[in-house]
Enzyme design. Structure first.
Site, mmCIF file in Angstrom:
data_model
loop_
_atom_site.group_PDB
_atom_site.id
_atom_site.type_symbol
_atom_site.label_atom_id
_atom_site.label_comp_id
_atom_site.label_asym_id
_atom_site.label_seq_id
_atom_site.Cartn_x
_atom_site.Cartn_y
_atom_site.Cartn_z
ATOM 1 N N SER A 1 -13.885 0.559 3.323
ATOM 2 C CA SER A 1 -13.019 -0.427 2.677
ATOM 3 C C SER A 1 -11.574 -0.009 2.812
ATOM 4 C CB SER A 1 -13.393 -0.504 1.197
ATOM 5 O OG SER A 1 -12.379 -1.152 0.461
ATOM 6 N N TYR B 1 -15.065 3.682 -7.300
ATOM 7 C CA TYR B 1 -15.696 2.942 -6.199
ATOM 8 C C TYR B 1 -15.052 3.338 -4.871
ATOM 9 C CZ TYR B 1 -15.735 -0.685 -2.700
ATOM 10 O OH TYR B 1 -15.771 -1.339 -1.500
ATOM 11 N N LYS C 1 -16.234 5.685 -1.160
ATOM 12 C CA LYS C 1 -16.041 5.367 0.264
ATOM 13 C C LYS C 1 -15.290 6.508 0.965
ATOM 14 C CE LYS C 1 -17.965 1.260 0.137
ATOM 15 N NZ LYS C 1 -19.290 1.046 0.742
HETATM 16 N N1 GDU Z 1 -6.005 -11.856 -8.396
HETATM 17 C C1 GDU Z 1 -5.541 -12.788 -9.318
HETATM 18 N N2 GDU Z 1 -6.439 -13.351 -10.175
HETATM 19 C C2 GDU Z 1 -7.771 -13.058 -10.141
HETATM 20 C C3 GDU Z 1 -8.230 -12.113 -9.205
HETATM 21 C C4 GDU Z 1 -7.325 -11.527 -8.354
HETATM 22 O O1 GDU Z 1 -4.346 -13.090 -9.360
HETATM 23 O O2 GDU Z 1 -8.532 -13.604 -10.946
HETATM 24 C C5 GDU Z 1 -5.059 -11.282 -7.428
HETATM 25 C C6 GDU Z 1 -4.960 -9.772 -7.432
HETATM 26 O O3 GDU Z 1 -3.977 -9.363 -8.340
HETATM 27 C C7 GDU Z 1 -4.604 -9.499 -5.978
HETATM 28 C C8 GDU Z 1 -5.311 -10.591 -5.203
HETATM 29 O O4 GDU Z 1 -5.541 -11.636 -6.148
HETATM 30 O O5 GDU Z 1 -3.221 -9.647 -5.784
HETATM 31 C C9 GDU Z 1 -6.634 -10.187 -4.607
HETATM 32 O O6 GDU Z 1 -7.458 -9.614 -5.616
HETATM 33 P P1 GDU Z 1 -9.005 -9.301 -5.343
HETATM 34 O O7 GDU Z 1 -9.575 -8.748 -6.600
HETATM 35 O O8 GDU Z 1 -9.651 -10.480 -4.744
HETATM 36 O O9 GDU Z 1 -8.950 -8.211 -4.190
HETATM 37 P P2 GDU Z 1 -8.308 -6.745 -4.231
HETATM 38 O O10 GDU Z 1 -7.478 -6.635 -3.005
HETATM 39 O O11 GDU Z 1 -7.692 -6.403 -5.495
HETATM 40 O O12 GDU Z 1 -9.643 -5.913 -4.163
HETATM 41 C C10 GDU Z 1 -10.103 -5.488 -2.946
HETATM 42 C C11 GDU Z 1 -11.626 -5.455 -2.913
HETATM 43 C C12 GDU Z 1 -12.167 -4.401 -3.800
HETATM 44 C C13 GDU Z 1 -11.470 -3.084 -3.576
HETATM 45 C C14 GDU Z 1 -10.000 -3.280 -3.741
HETATM 46 C C15 GDU Z 1 -9.246 -2.003 -3.544
HETATM 47 O O13 GDU Z 1 -12.158 -6.696 -3.299
HETATM 48 O O14 GDU Z 1 -13.543 -4.250 -3.546
HETATM 49 O O15 GDU Z 1 -11.767 -2.616 -2.289
HETATM 50 O O16 GDU Z 1 -9.552 -4.228 -2.783
HETATM 51 O O17 GDU Z 1 -7.935 -2.136 -3.957
#
Ligand code: GDU
Length: 339
Positions: free
Chosen positions: A124, A149, A153
């Site tokens: 990841s 998590y 990895k």
């Molecule tokens: N976000 C929102 N509202 C939500 C969910 C997310 O505004 O309800 C925003 C987050 O702040 C971020 C973006 O949307 O800016 C993407 O968020 P996600 O949770 O979809 O994805 P992330 O990049 O935060 O998470 C990903 C993977 C995780 C882990 C993580 C590591 O989904 O499994 O690997 O990266 O940082």
């Protein structure tokens, strides 16, 4: 090729086994359905016109795994099985370390015993942690994730590196996924998270379909173009094709190597919501909330290495990701539970 796929019924797993079946591979799925549904496999079989063989079991059950390897004689393994919720891993670190490391140790020992040394591993972008700046390159140095998590990895990449070092017959691909979203164009398989989604795309899709009232936008004061977080969203079918490209590469290359699987493009939270509004033809209510702890402002991939070495690049854009995700979500408002 005869490919054993752990976690083959999951979101990325189901799209990958479909791609393998469609190109004629023989697919063996090992899954305990802890975070997936057997219906996904029926749907995959319906689309492909052929079925994967299923072994319903824990990957950590080494005795059972041994029997599967003896009976099925796989030539290569793709290892998706594992826990993946960041917040849950902070609350239950021991469970995450024990599950993600334990299953992989059982798998590697079994592979070794059966002389199977070709492995594609789900890593990841989280391994880049928060001390490097986008775009992330695979040779950026020390990996240190910011949650348990992600640390599993990082640790497993380390373990696999040592295993490959000790025995040069291993062929291992570490695939560092950015943010997989979207669904197969049929709308028959897609992401079906249990409970309230943690990730943005499934959350937005569930608001669009009326399962949830509104999207919370986690912060609009980041140093980005519109102030909301930017990510490298990648169509899950492009991601699936990245696994096939890695398997093909391993046919002719020993050793271990990491590749980013992303598009190299960043999309903000508001842009992603807009893409789903276009795809669904519905307004998607959203409200700005405080930042979520641990979130980065920006994360996207440098995709040069995968392009040059795997001959693979993501072809589908955010509009197509939202359209395909919407076809899945609108046709299956409750996910696989509708059957
Ligand atoms: N976000 C929102 N509202 C939500 C969910 C997310 O505004 O309800 C925003 C987050 O702040 C971020 C973006 O949307 O800016 C993407 O968020 P996600 O949770 O979809 O994805 P992330 O990049 O935060 O998470 C990903 C993977 C995780 C882990 C993580 C590591 O989904 O499994 O690997 O990266 O940082």
């Amino acid at each position: 090729m005869r490919v054993l796929v752990t976690g083959g019924a999951g979101y990325i797993g189901s799209h990958t086994i479909l791609t393998l079946l469609e190109r004629g591979d023989d697919v063996i799925v090992v899954d305990n359905f802890a975070n997936s549904s057997p219906v996904a496999l029926d749907r995959v079989a319906g689309i492909a016109g052929r079925s994967p063989r299923l072994h319903r079991m824990d990957v950590s059950d080494e005795t059972a795994l041994d029997a599967v390897f003896a009976a099925e004689k796989p030539e290569a393994v793709i290892h998706f099985a594992g826990l993946k919720a960041v917040g849950e891993s902070v609350a239950e670190p021991l469970r995450y370390y024990s599950e993600n490391l334990g299953t992989t140790f059982a798998l590697l020992s079994t592979m070794q015993r059966h002389d199977v040394r070709t492995l594609v591993f789900s890593s990841s972008a989280t391994v880049y942690g928060d001390h490097q700046n986008a775009p992330y390159r695979e040779d950026g140095g020390l990996l240190e994730a910011s949650n348990p998590y992600g640390q599993t990895k990082v640790m497993l990449e380390r373990v696999l590196t040592d295993v490959a070092q000790a025995d040069p017959r291993w062929r291992i691909a570490l695939l560092r996924y950015f943010n997989p979203i979207g669904a197969h164009e049929s709308g028959l398989i897609g992401e079906d998270p249990r409970g309230v989604p943690n990730n943005l795309a499934p959350y937005v899709a569930q608001v669009a379909v009326g399962r949830l009232p509104e999207v919370g936008v986690f912060g609009d004061d980041y140093a980005t173009a519109d102030g909301t977080g930017e990510r490298d969203y990648i169509h899950v079918v492009d991601l699936a094709e990245g696994h096939v490209a890695a398997l093909e590469h391993l046919r002719t290359h020993e050793g271990i190597r990491a590749w980013n699987l992303g598009t190299g493009r960043a999309t903000s939270v508001l842009e992603l919501i807009a893409a789903f509004e276009n795809a669904s033809g519905r307004p998607i209510p959203h409200r700005v909330l405080p930042r979520r702890e641990g979130d980065l402002a920006q994360a996207w991939a440098d995709t040069t290495r995968a392009e040059q070495e795997l001959g693979w690049r993501a072809r589908r854009g955010v509009a197509e990701m939202a359209e395909d995700a919407w076809r899945w979500q609108s046709g299956n408002p409750q996910g696989y539970d509708t059957e």
